[in-house]
Design a protein around this motif. Structure first.
Motif, PDB file in Angstrom:
ATOM      1  N   ASP A 205       0.870  -1.236  -0.065  1.00  0.00           N
ATOM      2  CA  ASP A 205      -0.091  -0.053   0.114  1.00  0.00           C
ATOM      3  C   ASP A 205       0.846   1.304  -0.022  1.00  0.00           C
ATOM      4  O   ASP A 205       0.425   2.313   0.039  1.00  0.00           O
ATOM      5  CB  ASP A 205      -0.934   0.025   1.398  1.00  0.00           C
ATOM      6  N   TYR A 206       2.295   1.378   0.076  1.00  0.00           N
ATOM      7  CA  TYR A 206       2.987   2.217   0.219  1.00  0.00           C
ATOM      8  C   TYR A 206       4.163   2.115  -0.969  1.00  0.00           C
ATOM      9  O   TYR A 206       4.958   2.650  -0.697  1.00  0.00           O
ATOM     10  CB  TYR A 206       3.652   2.216   1.555  1.00  0.00           C
ATOM     11  N   GLY A 207       3.913   1.601  -1.873  1.00  0.00           N
ATOM     12  CA  GLY A 207       4.769   1.601  -3.028  1.00  0.00           C
ATOM     13  C   GLY A 207       5.969   0.416  -3.052  1.00  0.00           C
ATOM     14  O   GLY A 207       6.738   0.749  -3.766  1.00  0.00           O
ATOM     15  N   VAL A 208       5.494  -0.396  -2.363  1.00  0.00           N
ATOM     16  CA  VAL A 208       6.657  -1.674  -2.145  1.00  0.00           C
ATOM     17  C   VAL A 208       6.186  -2.685  -3.171  1.00  0.00           C
ATOM     18  O   VAL A 208       4.897  -3.374  -2.833  1.00  0.00           O
ATOM     19  CB  VAL A 208       6.887  -2.078  -0.733  1.00  0.00           C
ATOM     20  N   PRO A 209       6.791  -3.244  -4.158  1.00  0.00           N
ATOM     21  CA  PRO A 209       6.297  -4.379  -4.829  1.00  0.00           C
ATOM     22  C   PRO A 209       6.067  -5.866  -4.059  1.00  0.00           C
ATOM     23  O   PRO A 209       6.912  -6.793  -4.579  1.00  0.00           O
ATOM     24  CB  PRO A 209       7.347  -4.604  -6.060  1.00  0.00           C
ATOM     25  N   GLN A 210       5.707  -5.612  -2.841  1.00  0.00           N
ATOM     26  CA  GLN A 210       5.576  -6.947  -2.160  1.00  0.00           C
ATOM     27  C   GLN A 210       4.635  -6.883  -1.210  1.00  0.00           C
ATOM     28  O   GLN A 210       3.978  -5.799  -0.715  1.00  0.00           O
ATOM     29  CB  GLN A 210       6.828  -6.956  -1.286  1.00  0.00           C
ATOM     30  N   ILE A 211       3.802  -7.911  -0.981  1.00  0.00           N
ATOM     31  CA  ILE A 211       2.776  -8.108   0.103  1.00  0.00           C
ATOM     32  C   ILE A 211       3.409  -8.331   1.229  1.00  0.00           C
ATOM     33  O   ILE A 211       3.970  -9.347   1.635  1.00  0.00           O
ATOM     34  CB  ILE A 211       1.935  -9.402  -0.168  1.00  0.00           C
ATOM     35  N   ARG A 212       3.412  -7.455   2.239  1.00  0.00           N
ATOM     36  CA  ARG A 212       4.365  -7.361   3.587  1.00  0.00           C
ATOM     37  C   ARG A 212       3.699  -6.992   4.784  1.00  0.00           C
ATOM     38  O   ARG A 212       3.535  -5.581   4.585  1.00  0.00           O
ATOM     39  CB  ARG A 212       5.687  -6.896   3.470  1.00  0.00           C
ATOM     40  N   HIS A 239      -1.160   3.518  -2.590  1.00  0.00           N
ATOM     41  CA  HIS A 239      -1.594   2.445  -3.567  1.00  0.00           C
ATOM     42  C   HIS A 239      -2.360   1.476  -2.992  1.00  0.00           C
ATOM     43  O   HIS A 239      -2.527   1.260  -1.893  1.00  0.00           O
ATOM     44  CB  HIS A 239      -0.027   1.673  -3.985  1.00  0.00           C
ATOM     45  N   SER A 240      -3.033   0.659  -4.197  1.00  0.00           N
ATOM     46  CA  SER A 240      -4.129  -0.129  -3.778  1.00  0.00           C
ATOM     47  C   SER A 240      -4.204  -1.405  -4.878  1.00  0.00           C
ATOM     48  O   SER A 240      -3.617  -1.275  -5.849  1.00  0.00           O
ATOM     49  CB  SER A 240      -5.406   0.524  -3.863  1.00  0.00           C
ATOM     50  N   GLU A 241      -4.589  -2.541  -4.413  1.00  0.00           N
ATOM     51  CA  GLU A 241      -4.943  -3.619  -5.258  1.00  0.00           C
ATOM     52  C   GLU A 241      -6.163  -3.374  -5.949  1.00  0.00           C
ATOM     53  O   GLU A 241      -6.062  -3.849  -7.366  1.00  0.00           O
ATOM     54  CB  GLU A 241      -5.522  -4.953  -4.414  1.00  0.00           C
ATOM     55  N   THR A 242      -7.060  -2.524  -5.609  1.00  0.00           N
ATOM     56  CA  THR A 242      -8.160  -2.001  -6.664  1.00  0.00           C
ATOM     57  C   THR A 242      -7.791  -1.293  -7.795  1.00  0.00           C
ATOM     58  O   THR A 242      -7.887  -1.742  -8.922  1.00  0.00           O
ATOM     59  CB  THR A 242      -9.133  -1.174  -5.908  1.00  0.00           C
ATOM     60  N   ILE A 279     -14.817  -0.202  -7.539  1.00  0.00           N
ATOM     61  CA  ILE A 279     -14.955   0.991  -7.732  1.00  0.00           C
ATOM     62  C   ILE A 279     -13.516   1.840  -7.594  1.00  0.00           C
ATOM     63  O   ILE A 279     -12.769   1.294  -6.576  1.00  0.00           O
ATOM     64  CB  ILE A 279     -16.035   1.981  -7.016  1.00  0.00           C
ATOM     65  N   ASP A 280     -13.326   2.613  -8.677  1.00  0.00           N
ATOM     66  CA  ASP A 280     -12.110   3.522  -8.544  1.00  0.00           C
ATOM     67  C   ASP A 280     -11.743   4.222  -7.261  1.00  0.00           C
ATOM     68  O   ASP A 280     -12.718   4.858  -6.808  1.00  0.00           O
ATOM     69  CB  ASP A 280     -11.841   4.271  -9.757  1.00  0.00           C
ATOM     70  N   ASP A 281     -10.788   3.889  -6.619  1.00  0.00           N
ATOM     71  CA  ASP A 281     -10.350   4.380  -5.103  1.00  0.00           C
ATOM     72  C   ASP A 281      -9.491   5.510  -5.238  1.00  0.00           C
ATOM     73  O   ASP A 281      -9.193   6.198  -3.993  1.00  0.00           O
ATOM     74  CB  ASP A 281      -9.938   3.294  -4.177  1.00  0.00           C
ATOM     75  N   GLY A 282      -9.126   5.961  -6.295  1.00  0.00           N
ATOM     76  CA  GLY A 282      -8.350   7.146  -6.325  1.00  0.00           C
ATOM     77  C   GLY A 282      -6.887   7.053  -6.058  1.00  0.00           C
ATOM     78  O   GLY A 282      -6.068   7.893  -6.094  1.00  0.00           O
ATOM     79  N   LEU A 283      -6.507   5.709  -5.651  1.00  0.00           N
ATOM     80  CA  LEU A 283      -4.930   5.547  -5.465  1.00  0.00           C
ATOM     81  C   LEU A 283      -4.363   5.102  -6.450  1.00  0.00           C
ATOM     82  O   LEU A 283      -4.856   4.982  -7.682  1.00  0.00           O
ATOM     83  CB  LEU A 283      -5.047   4.453  -4.208  1.00  0.00           C
ATOM     84  N   LEU A 284      -3.036   4.929  -6.533  1.00  0.00           N
ATOM     85  CA  LEU A 284      -2.066   4.443  -7.490  1.00  0.00           C
ATOM     86  C   LEU A 284      -2.161   2.712  -7.542  1.00  0.00           C
ATOM     87  O   LEU A 284      -2.504   2.193  -6.298  1.00  0.00           O
ATOM     88  CB  LEU A 284      -0.622   4.928  -7.232  1.00  0.00           C
ATOM     89  N   PRO A 285      -1.733   2.182  -8.721  1.00  0.00           N
ATOM     90  CA  PRO A 285      -1.880   0.645  -8.552  1.00  0.00           C
ATOM     91  C   PRO A 285      -0.743   0.192  -7.756  1.00  0.00           C
ATOM     92  O   PRO A 285       0.370   0.667  -7.636  1.00  0.00           O
ATOM     93  CB  PRO A 285      -1.776   0.414  -9.860  1.00  0.00           C
ATOM     94  N   TRP A 286      -0.984  -1.028  -6.910  1.00  0.00           N
ATOM     95  CA  TRP A 286       0.031  -1.508  -6.446  1.00  0.00           C
ATOM     96  C   TRP A 286       1.307  -1.828  -7.479  1.00  0.00           C
ATOM     97  O   TRP A 286       0.809  -2.116  -8.673  1.00  0.00           O
ATOM     98  CB  TRP A 286      -0.460  -3.124  -6.028  1.00  0.00           C
ATOM     99  N   TYR A 287       2.534  -1.942  -7.060  1.00  0.00           N
ATOM    100  CA  TYR A 287       3.511  -2.335  -7.921  1.00  0.00           C
ATOM    101  C   TYR A 287       3.784  -3.999  -7.951  1.00  0.00           C
ATOM    102  O   TYR A 287       3.436  -4.596  -6.957  1.00  0.00           O
ATOM    103  CB  TYR A 287       4.802  -1.696  -7.370  1.00  0.00           C
ATOM    104  N   PRO A 337       5.314 -20.346  -6.472  1.00  0.00           N
ATOM    105  CA  PRO A 337       6.009 -19.344  -6.770  1.00  0.00           C
ATOM    106  C   PRO A 337       5.453 -17.897  -7.009  1.00  0.00           C
ATOM    107  O   PRO A 337       4.239 -17.960  -6.893  1.00  0.00           O
ATOM    108  CB  PRO A 337       6.609 -19.801  -8.309  1.00  0.00           C
ATOM    109  N   ASN A 338       5.992 -16.846  -6.795  1.00  0.00           N
ATOM    110  CA  ASN A 338       5.682 -15.522  -7.275  1.00  0.00           C
ATOM    111  C   ASN A 338       5.385 -15.565  -8.591  1.00  0.00           C
ATOM    112  O   ASN A 338       5.990 -16.292  -9.420  1.00  0.00           O
ATOM    113  CB  ASN A 338       6.886 -14.527  -6.842  1.00  0.00           C
ATOM    114  N   GLU A 339       4.244 -14.584  -9.103  1.00  0.00           N
ATOM    115  CA  GLU A 339       3.911 -14.513 -10.295  1.00  0.00           C
ATOM    116  C   GLU A 339       4.315 -13.189 -10.591  1.00  0.00           C
ATOM    117  O   GLU A 339       4.188 -12.227  -9.482  1.00  0.00           O
ATOM    118  CB  GLU A 339       2.386 -14.544 -10.571  1.00  0.00           C
ATOM    119  N   LEU A 340       4.668 -12.784 -12.047  1.00  0.00           N
ATOM    120  CA  LEU A 340       5.308 -11.447 -12.325  1.00  0.00           C
ATOM    121  C   LEU A 340       4.097 -10.502 -12.096  1.00  0.00           C
ATOM    122  O   LEU A 340       4.739  -9.207 -11.865  1.00  0.00           O
ATOM    123  CB  LEU A 340       5.745 -11.611 -13.799  1.00  0.00           C
ATOM    124  N   ASP A 341       3.088 -10.828 -12.484  1.00  0.00           N
ATOM    125  CA  ASP A 341       2.016  -9.552 -12.584  1.00  0.00           C
ATOM    126  C   ASP A 341       0.979  -9.611 -11.146  1.00  0.00           C
ATOM    127  O   ASP A 341      -0.014  -8.999 -11.271  1.00  0.00           O
ATOM    128  CB  ASP A 341       1.115  -9.901 -13.741  1.00  0.00           C
TER     129      ASP A 341
END
Length: 439
Positions: A205-212, A239-242, A279-287, A337-341
């Motif tokens: 949620d803070y621009g890190v490409p990882q669920i942590r 950032h958000s999953e939405t 619905i669009d939450d106005g945040l940036l997409p998760w990396y 495994p991890n998935e790229l997307d």
């Protein structure tokens, strides 16, 4: 020191305990806090700090004064219990650190306060010695488990009243009750009382490409009268999953960034999108992991590792260090495994290797599936150390020391730099605001 700071308006200072590979230290000092001291116990992590920013002192030597601007940061390697920080009293703006989390980790033995590795008492001792204006503490989400709830409440009360020391013949529950009583009383000296903000966070949620999932506790010395509501506003998720899901629709921006992704990969991802898009939450997409490898911000794309280079040898692919192929990656039930997307799974520091497949990733290429004749599967391999460092948002210039397993352990124990930086910059901002208000 270039990686540690971006010009600060004030000469703010910091101390980093349990520094590890330097993730939180880097974040705090990028926010403008000049480092005065590092402490770390693990041998390889000390080597990493020394390779990048620190001046390791001999084992029999201790600093007696704070370093000046531009001087290399002193590193005390060893047990924090043997470290006296009294010489820094009144000179520290922020004390930062993540006390060893194994006692509270969902993957650990979960002995909580009975575990000798619980270093929270040492954090409180450091607060008493140096009386920092603020404290930033990161730890695992396991602290929120119902079985730890009362003890976690106790930890927060101790951070609020660190000068109410626990008597040697008193157990923590007795001390907890005493703290609850003292908490209701006005302090004789507000410099010895702290006000805290506790936040469960997901680094994605803070621009890190990882669920942590983690817990961050920030404490402000009461005499400063810091605006905690302002602080909370500054650390809202960005950032958000939405937003990521919406960007992955057929004509979404995500695919426009990656036009060379094979059709079968894009179709697989789109097929799993929700039938009714949120619905669009106005945040940036998760990396995503693909974003991390392609390069977030100023990072250049990492080259793929050819099959013939899965040999534990450094080939300096594209000039990147620690981008080393490793053989033997496997996928099986419980080891996926991890998935790229998607954002990467949580980077872990396993005691006996990393469970769950967190260090393996699927690639875009389809290959014959030997287990099922006539069918195909996605190719997979181990992530390199550099790829994992990007998932933790470490800069490519940051050197990690030790064999591969130790480097991965350091990364798994670290705080993602991008996450720490959000909170550290917010701390700097509210301290500035409080001081301006008191003029």
């Amino acid at each position: 020191m270039a990686e540690l700071h971006e010009g600060s308006k004030k000469d703010r200072t910091g101390v980093e305990l349990f520094a590890g590979a330097g993730g939180l230290a880097m974040a705090v000092h990028r926010a403008g806090f000049r480092p005065l001291l590092f402490n770390e116990f693990a041998k390889r992590a000390c080597e990493t700090l020394e390779a990048n920013v620190a001046r390791r002192l001999p084992d029999d030597q201790r600093p007696t004064s704070a370093p000046g601007p531009g001087e290399r940061v002193p590193l005390i390697a060893g047990d924090v219990q043997n470290l006296d920080m009294g010489y820094l009293a009144g000179q520290v703006d922020v004390l930062a650190g993540g006390p060893p989390c194994q006692p509270f980790s969902l993957g650990g033995v979960a002995k909580g306060d009975e575990d000798k590795r619980n270093m929270f008492p040492q954090l409180f001792r450091a607060v008493r010695q140096i009386q920092p204006k603020a404290v930033i503490c990161e730890n695992v989400r396991g602290l929120l488990r119902p079985s730890f709830k009362r003890y976690f409440d106790y930890i927060q009360r101790e951070l609020e009243l660190p000068f109410e020391e626990r008597a040697e013949d008193t157990n923590w529950e007795q001390h907890y009750e005493s703290l609850l009583e003292r908490r209701e009383e006005e302090p004789d000296d507000p410099k010895k009382r702290y006000d805290i903000v506790m936040m469960p966070v997901n680094a994605a949620d803070y621009g890190v490409p990882q669920i942590r999932h983690r817990v961050i506790i920030v404490a402000f010395r009461r005499d400063l009268n810091v605006d905690r509501e302002l602080f909370k506003g500054l650390v809202k998720r960005t950032h958000s999953e939405t937003a990521l899901l919406r960007s992955m629709e057929e004509d979404g921006d995500y695919w426009k960034r990656y036009p060379s992704v094979p059709d079968h990969v894009r179709e697989r991802v789109i097929a799993r999108l929700p039938k009714t898009m949120p619905i669009d939450d106005g945040l940036l997409p998760w990396y995503t992991l693909r974003d991390a490898i392609a390069g977030i911000g100023d990072n250049k794309p990492l080259p793929d590792v050819p099959d013939e280079w899965l040999d534990r040898t450094e080939h300096f692919l594209g000039g990147f260090t620690e981008h080393i192929g490793w053989p033997g990656a496997r996928i099986y039930d419980g080891h996926t495994p991890n998935e790229l997307d998607r954002p990467a799974k949580t980077v872990k520091a396993g005691v006996h290797g990393v469970p769950g497949g967190e260090s393996v990733m699927l690639l875009d290429e389809l290959v014959a599936d030997e287990a099922t004749p006539g069918s195909v599967r996605y190719k997979h391999r181990y992530m390199t150390v550099r790829e994992t460092a990007r998932v933790m948002t470490f800069p490519d210039t940051w050197e990690l020391r030790g064999p591969r397993g130790e480097k991965m352990r350091q990364l798994g124990n670290a705080v993602p730099v991008a996450l720490g930086e959000v909170f550290a910059k917010a701390v700097a901002a509210v301290l500035d605001e409080a001081e301006e208000r008191q003029k």
